[in-house]
Design a protein around this motif. Sequence first.
Motif, PDB file in Angstrom:
ATOM      1  N   TYR A 174       0.867  -1.186   0.000  1.00  0.00           N
ATOM      2  CA  TYR A 174       0.000   0.000   0.000  1.00  0.00           C
ATOM      3  C   TYR A 174       0.897   1.228   0.000  1.00  0.00           C
ATOM      4  CZ  TYR A 174      -2.995   3.685   1.967  1.00  0.00           C
ATOM      5  OH  TYR A 174      -3.662   4.871   2.198  1.00  0.00           O
ATOM      6  N   VAL A 175       0.770   2.076  -1.019  1.00  0.00           N
ATOM      7  CA  VAL A 175       1.614   3.257  -1.167  1.00  0.00           C
ATOM      8  C   VAL A 175       0.823   4.506  -0.808  1.00  0.00           C
ATOM      9  CG1 VAL A 175       3.003   4.635  -2.753  1.00  0.00           C
ATOM     10  CG2 VAL A 175       2.992   2.129  -2.945  1.00  0.00           C
ATOM     11  N   ALA A 176       1.276   5.200   0.241  1.00  0.00           N
ATOM     12  CA  ALA A 176       0.586   6.404   0.728  1.00  0.00           C
ATOM     13  C   ALA A 176       1.599   7.509   0.980  1.00  0.00           C
ATOM     14  CB  ALA A 176      -0.193   6.090   2.001  1.00  0.00           C
ATOM     15  N   THR A 177       2.450   7.743   0.001  1.00  0.00           N
ATOM     16  CA  THR A 177       3.475   8.776   0.072  1.00  0.00           C
ATOM     17  C   THR A 177       3.030   9.978  -0.767  1.00  0.00           C
ATOM     18  OG1 THR A 177       4.595   7.740  -1.807  1.00  0.00           O
ATOM     19  CG2 THR A 177       5.315   7.078   0.397  1.00  0.00           C
ATOM     20  N   PRO A 178       3.758  11.095  -0.741  1.00  0.00           N
ATOM     21  CA  PRO A 178       3.408  12.218  -1.620  1.00  0.00           C
ATOM     22  C   PRO A 178       3.290  11.787  -3.078  1.00  0.00           C
ATOM     23  CG  PRO A 178       4.997  12.934   0.005  1.00  0.00           C
ATOM     24  CD  PRO A 178       4.856  11.453   0.186  1.00  0.00           C
ATOM     25  N   ASN A 179       2.414  12.432  -3.814  1.00  0.00           N
ATOM     26  CA  ASN A 179       2.049  11.999  -5.172  1.00  0.00           C
ATOM     27  C   ASN A 179       3.243  11.692  -6.061  1.00  0.00           C
ATOM     28  OD1 ASN A 179      -0.564  12.497  -4.312  1.00  0.00           O
ATOM     29  ND2 ASN A 179      -0.720  14.487  -5.340  1.00  0.00           N
ATOM     30  N   ALA A 180       4.222  12.587  -6.076  1.00  0.00           N
ATOM     31  CA  ALA A 180       5.345  12.453  -7.010  1.00  0.00           C
ATOM     32  C   ALA A 180       6.325  11.364  -6.613  1.00  0.00           C
ATOM     33  CB  ALA A 180       6.085  13.786  -7.144  1.00  0.00           C
ATOM     34  N   THR A 181       6.090  10.685  -5.498  1.00  0.00           N
ATOM     35  CA  THR A 181       6.951   9.572  -5.094  1.00  0.00           C
ATOM     36  C   THR A 181       6.255   8.226  -5.246  1.00  0.00           C
ATOM     37  OG1 THR A 181       6.284   9.699  -2.766  1.00  0.00           O
ATOM     38  CG2 THR A 181       8.152  11.066  -3.449  1.00  0.00           C
ATOM     39  N   HIS A 182       5.005   8.211  -5.705  1.00  0.00           N
ATOM     40  CA  HIS A 182       4.302   6.939  -5.896  1.00  0.00           C
ATOM     41  C   HIS A 182       5.060   6.027  -6.861  1.00  0.00           C
ATOM     42  CE1 HIS A 182       0.065   8.675  -4.745  1.00  0.00           C
ATOM     43  NE2 HIS A 182       0.926   8.680  -3.740  1.00  0.00           N
ATOM     44  N   LEU A 183       5.540   6.602  -7.956  1.00  0.00           N
ATOM     45  CA  LEU A 183       6.132   5.809  -9.031  1.00  0.00           C
ATOM     46  C   LEU A 183       7.274   4.939  -8.530  1.00  0.00           C
ATOM     47  CD1 LEU A 183       6.472   5.009 -11.992  1.00  0.00           C
ATOM     48  CD2 LEU A 183       7.819   7.112 -12.324  1.00  0.00           C
ATOM     49  N   GLU A 184       8.205   5.516  -7.788  1.00  0.00           N
ATOM     50  CA  GLU A 184       9.389   4.755  -7.386  1.00  0.00           C
ATOM     51  C   GLU A 184       9.019   3.558  -6.510  1.00  0.00           C
ATOM     52  OE1 GLU A 184      11.734   6.658  -3.970  1.00  0.00           O
ATOM     53  OE2 GLU A 184      10.752   8.411  -4.866  1.00  0.00           O
ATOM     54  N   TYR A 185       8.044   3.743  -5.628  1.00  0.00           N
ATOM     55  CA  TYR A 185       7.669   2.650  -4.732  1.00  0.00           C
ATOM     56  C   TYR A 185       6.833   1.592  -5.449  1.00  0.00           C
ATOM     57  CZ  TYR A 185       9.510   5.483  -0.931  1.00  0.00           C
ATOM     58  OH  TYR A 185      10.348   6.198  -0.102  1.00  0.00           O
ATOM     59  N   VAL A 186       5.962   2.030  -6.361  1.00  0.00           N
ATOM     60  CA  VAL A 186       5.172   1.062  -7.115  1.00  0.00           C
ATOM     61  C   VAL A 186       6.078   0.262  -8.045  1.00  0.00           C
ATOM     62  CG1 VAL A 186       3.356   0.781  -8.845  1.00  0.00           C
ATOM     63  CG2 VAL A 186       3.024   2.362  -6.928  1.00  0.00           C
ATOM     64  N   GLU A 187       7.042   0.921  -8.668  1.00  0.00           N
ATOM     65  CA  GLU A 187       7.998   0.187  -9.520  1.00  0.00           C
ATOM     66  C   GLU A 187       8.731  -0.876  -8.704  1.00  0.00           C
ATOM     67  OE1 GLU A 187       9.334   3.198 -13.109  1.00  0.00           O
ATOM     68  OE2 GLU A 187      10.348   3.375 -11.173  1.00  0.00           O
ATOM     69  N   ALA A 188       9.124  -0.534  -7.486  1.00  0.00           N
ATOM     70  CA  ALA A 188       9.819  -1.502  -6.632  1.00  0.00           C
ATOM     71  C   ALA A 188       8.902  -2.665  -6.280  1.00  0.00           C
ATOM     72  CB  ALA A 188      10.329  -0.822  -5.366  1.00  0.00           C
ATOM     73  N   ALA A 189       7.666  -2.366  -5.913  1.00  0.00           N
ATOM     74  CA  ALA A 189       6.714  -3.416  -5.565  1.00  0.00           C
ATOM     75  C   ALA A 189       6.442  -4.324  -6.762  1.00  0.00           C
ATOM     76  CB  ALA A 189       5.413  -2.791  -5.068  1.00  0.00           C
ATOM     77  N   ALA A 190       6.273  -3.714  -7.930  1.00  0.00           N
ATOM     78  CA  ALA A 190       6.014  -4.504  -9.140  1.00  0.00           C
ATOM     79  C   ALA A 190       7.190  -5.415  -9.455  1.00  0.00           C
ATOM     80  CB  ALA A 190       5.721  -3.576 -10.311  1.00  0.00           C
ATOM     81  N   ALA A 191       8.400  -4.893  -9.303  1.00  0.00           N
ATOM     82  CA  ALA A 191       9.597  -5.701  -9.566  1.00  0.00           C
ATOM     83  C   ALA A 191       9.686  -6.879  -8.605  1.00  0.00           C
ATOM     84  CB  ALA A 191      10.847  -4.829  -9.459  1.00  0.00           C
ATOM     85  N   GLN A 192       9.120  -6.732  -7.419  1.00  0.00           N
ATOM     86  CA  GLN A 192       9.108  -7.815  -6.430  1.00  0.00           C
ATOM     87  C   GLN A 192       7.925  -8.763  -6.635  1.00  0.00           C
ATOM     88  OE1 GLN A 192       9.138  -5.835  -2.589  1.00  0.00           O
ATOM     89  NE2 GLN A 192      10.834  -4.517  -3.221  1.00  0.00           N
ATOM     90  N   GLY A 193       7.061  -8.454  -7.623  1.00  0.00           N
ATOM     91  CA  GLY A 193       5.916  -9.306  -7.894  1.00  0.00           C
ATOM     92  C   GLY A 193       4.778  -9.152  -6.914  1.00  0.00           C
ATOM     93  N   LYS A 194       4.690  -7.984  -6.271  1.00  0.00           N
ATOM     94  CA  LYS A 194       3.677  -7.758  -5.249  1.00  0.00           C
ATOM     95  C   LYS A 194       2.484  -6.988  -5.817  1.00  0.00           C
ATOM     96  CE  LYS A 194       6.557  -9.499  -2.263  1.00  0.00           C
ATOM     97  NZ  LYS A 194       6.378 -10.856  -1.707  1.00  0.00           N
ATOM     98  N   ALA A 195       1.291  -7.354  -5.397  1.00  0.00           N
ATOM     99  CA  ALA A 195       0.099  -6.582  -5.734  1.00  0.00           C
ATOM    100  C   ALA A 195       0.208  -5.208  -5.100  1.00  0.00           C
ATOM    101  CB  ALA A 195      -1.147  -7.300  -5.229  1.00  0.00           C
ATOM    102  N   VAL A 196      -0.434  -4.210  -5.726  1.00  0.00           N
ATOM    103  CA  VAL A 196      -0.288  -2.818  -5.288  1.00  0.00           C
ATOM    104  C   VAL A 196      -1.646  -2.174  -5.080  1.00  0.00           C
ATOM    105  CG1 VAL A 196       0.553  -0.521  -5.932  1.00  0.00           C
ATOM    106  CG2 VAL A 196       1.912  -2.559  -6.508  1.00  0.00           C
TER     107      VAL A 196
END
Length: 364
Positions: free
Chosen positions: A97-119
């Motif tokens: 679950y990503v709840a950071t400032p808007n412009a930082t969503h991408l970096e964390y979602v990319e990391a989660a996706a690379a780990q194969g995790k649902a977002v």
Amino acid sequence: MEAALAEYLDKFARRDWETLDPDAVTDPVRVAVVGLGWFAREWALPGIDRSAYTEATVVTDVDADAVEAVAAERGLTGVTPDEFRSGAVADEYDAVYVATPNATHLEYVEAAAAQGKAVLCEKPLESTVDRARRLAAACDEAGVPLMVGYRMQTDPAVRRLRDLVDAGVAGDVVGVHATMTQTMLGELGSDTDQWRLDPALSGGCAVMDLGVYPLNTTRFALGEDPVRVSGRTRSEHEAFAAVDEHATFRLEFPGDVDALCTVSQNAQHASRLEVTGTDARLILDPAFYEREDRGFAVVRDGTRVDVEFEQVHQTEAEFAYFGHQLLAGEPFHPDGEHALTDMRALAGIYESAESGRPVALDDD
């Protein structure tokens, strides 16, 4: 009128998406929470815990003290952002679950996706349309499910409003009026050194932070997407010099249905959505704030029916839906493509405010 509505309002708070038995869940979806701002601490984490389908296991934030405090308080694993991005404890969570400032969503979602995790990513999806596209693409390319945090869509009050629109109780929809206002520096804290006031982090203020609620809730209620938008923004006080303090905008939907919306980060607290049709008006008031009970009313031929119903914890309902769909192997409705439509509309409102002309929306 009450008899005519009974079919649609019976068991008002029902979960019409639920096919699993929540009492039978023995292995809930384990969630890593990225970002420990006030909403995550006061609403998301309690919502995750209240849901039978999810449990929080890992937390991270750029504020090391917040990570240490929350992890100790809740018995969770706390990691640094670098540790999260590296996947150091990826075996301890199934979803992020990503709840950071808007412009930082991408970096964390990319990391989660690379780990194969649902977002589950908070709204708006990112700070710009381009970054939002990259975020959605990262999940698509990794083959991981992406849900966007439109908690209004899992609130029974909004779902029943949509049911009534679909059933024709309002008749032909003529228009929608929506308002969401607050005194941000009073309700969210008086400190002006915050990310919502930094356009590089937020992408905007009144429209991005508040406008997304009437925009997306109207889309959901009508089952339509806007084809053209127009808007005006203004800022009067020094704290909002770099962003929009107040905004009004118009969403043009197919069938010549308009939604007229007012949002402000520095006005008296208000939260309302009204759908006006040829046969009735459907009213949510209060409508959007998680900390207020929703009000639901139907007005027809001079008669008003205020519906009393069991209120739900909005983030519990949202995380229950998220976890349920993952465990059931079912898709999410508010996915990345759905959120990209909002991003294009939000960008169009800002473009219109700058140019003074309406902006047609496309599907690129």
